[in-house]
Design a protein around this motif. Structure first.
Motif, PDB file in Angstrom:
ATOM      1  N   UNK A  69       0.814  -1.228   0.000  1.00 55.75           N
ATOM      2  CA  UNK A  69       0.000   0.000   0.000  1.00 55.75           C
ATOM      3  C   UNK A  69       0.838   1.265   0.000  1.00 55.75           C
ATOM      4  N   UNK A  70       1.984   1.250   0.647  1.00 56.36           N
ATOM      5  CA  UNK A  70       2.828   2.446   0.725  1.00 56.36           C
ATOM      6  C   UNK A  70       3.973   2.407  -0.292  1.00 56.36           C
ATOM      7  N   UNK A  71       4.022   1.381  -1.120  1.00 56.45           N
ATOM      8  CA  UNK A  71       5.170   1.193  -2.009  1.00 56.45           C
ATOM      9  C   UNK A  71       5.281   2.270  -3.079  1.00 56.45           C
ATOM     10  N   UNK A  72       4.184   2.631  -3.719  1.00 53.70           N
ATOM     11  CA  UNK A  72       4.219   3.620  -4.785  1.00 53.70           C
ATOM     12  C   UNK A  72       4.766   4.957  -4.264  1.00 53.70           C
ATOM     13  N   UNK A  73       4.206   5.408  -3.165  1.00 56.97           N
ATOM     14  CA  UNK A  73       4.626   6.703  -2.609  1.00 56.97           C
ATOM     15  C   UNK A  73       6.066   6.640  -2.101  1.00 56.97           C
ATOM     16  N   UNK A  74       6.436   5.532  -1.481  1.00 54.96           N
ATOM     17  CA  UNK A  74       7.801   5.370  -0.983  1.00 54.96           C
ATOM     18  C   UNK A  74       8.806   5.425  -2.124  1.00 54.96           C
ATOM     19  N   UNK A  75       8.531   4.697  -3.203  1.00 53.60           N
ATOM     20  CA  UNK A  75       9.427   4.712  -4.361  1.00 53.60           C
ATOM     21  C   UNK A  75       9.477   6.081  -5.023  1.00 53.60           C
ATOM     22  N   UNK A  76       8.326   6.748  -5.109  1.00 54.13           N
ATOM     23  CA  UNK A  76       8.279   8.070  -5.724  1.00 54.13           C
ATOM     24  C   UNK A  76       9.121   9.074  -4.932  1.00 54.13           C
ATOM     25  N   UNK A  77       8.914   9.122  -3.632  1.00 60.32           N
ATOM     26  CA  UNK A  77       9.658  10.075  -2.802  1.00 60.32           C
ATOM     27  C   UNK A  77      11.144   9.741  -2.824  1.00 60.32           C
ATOM     28  N   UNK A  78      11.467   8.463  -2.732  1.00 53.74           N
ATOM     29  CA  UNK A  78      12.870   8.046  -2.772  1.00 53.74           C
ATOM     30  C   UNK A  78      13.534   8.486  -4.081  1.00 53.74           C
ATOM     31  N   UNK A  79      12.849   8.270  -5.186  1.00 46.80           N
ATOM     32  CA  UNK A  79      13.414   8.616  -6.485  1.00 46.80           C
ATOM     33  C   UNK A  79      13.518  10.106  -6.736  1.00 46.80           C
ATOM     34  N   UNK A  80      12.533  10.862  -6.256  1.00 43.85           N
ATOM     35  CA  UNK A  80      12.510  12.293  -6.576  1.00 43.85           C
ATOM     36  C   UNK A  80      13.343  13.156  -5.635  1.00 43.85           C
ATOM     37  N   UNK A  81      13.437  12.795  -4.371  1.00 40.42           N
ATOM     38  CA  UNK A  81      14.102  13.708  -3.437  1.00 40.42           C
ATOM     39  C   UNK A  81      15.277  13.105  -2.669  1.00 40.42           C
ATOM     40  N   UNK A  82      15.586  11.841  -2.898  1.00 44.40           N
ATOM     41  CA  UNK A  82      16.753  11.244  -2.241  1.00 44.40           C
ATOM     42  C   UNK A  82      17.769  10.796  -3.281  1.00 44.40           C
ATOM     43  N   UNK A  83      17.344   9.919  -4.162  1.00 40.22           N
ATOM     44  CA  UNK A  83      18.282   9.340  -5.132  1.00 40.22           C
ATOM     45  C   UNK A  83      18.786  10.369  -6.140  1.00 40.22           C
TER      46      UNK A  83
END
Length: 128
Positions: A69-83
């Motif tokens: 359930x939280x995977x889409x948002x987790x991946x999005x935030x990780x990709x856009x503001x961390x990685x």
């Protein structure tokens, strides 16, 4: 919604969630919390190395806990503001595609749309 409503309450909410995780153990929302903590470390504190570590912990927790359930948002935030601080844009595009597919599969249409827009926009700045 804390982030858009008040930049004062957002860090407090993330740190409280981190404290609860340390006290009671990981839950299905822990991966997102670690990603948001990583976002704060990168964006506010400018500690990109520690932010990246939080992002990696979030991805490990996604796998260990099976948090769909939280995977889409987790991946999005990780990709856009961390990685984005440590990897070329072209390497992050695969993460965006995975987040998009997971979002559609789990009914997280809002975040699937966000990640689709981010991927489309970021294609202009790196190899697609």
């Amino acid at each position: 919604s804390y982030f858009t409503a008040s930049k004062v309450y957002f860090p407090l909410a993330v740190l409280k969630a981190f404290e609860i995780t340390l006290k009671h153990g990981a839950s299905e929302y822990s991966p997102l919390m670690f990603t948001l903590l990583g976002m704060m470390l990168c964006g506010i504190v400018k500690d990109y190395e520690m932010g990246a570590k939080c992002g990696k912990i979030a991805l490990q927790l996604l796998d260990q806990l099976g948090c769909e359930r939280a995977k889409c948002k987790t991946l999005m935030v990780s990709g856009t503001v961390i990685r984005c601080w440590s990897e070329p844009t072209c390497k992050v595009h695969g993460v965006f595609m995975e987040a998009y597919k997971v979002g559609l599969a789990t009914g997280d249409i809002e975040n699937a749309a966000h990640v689709s827009t981010v991927k489309s926009s970021s294609s202009h700045y790196g190899e697609a």
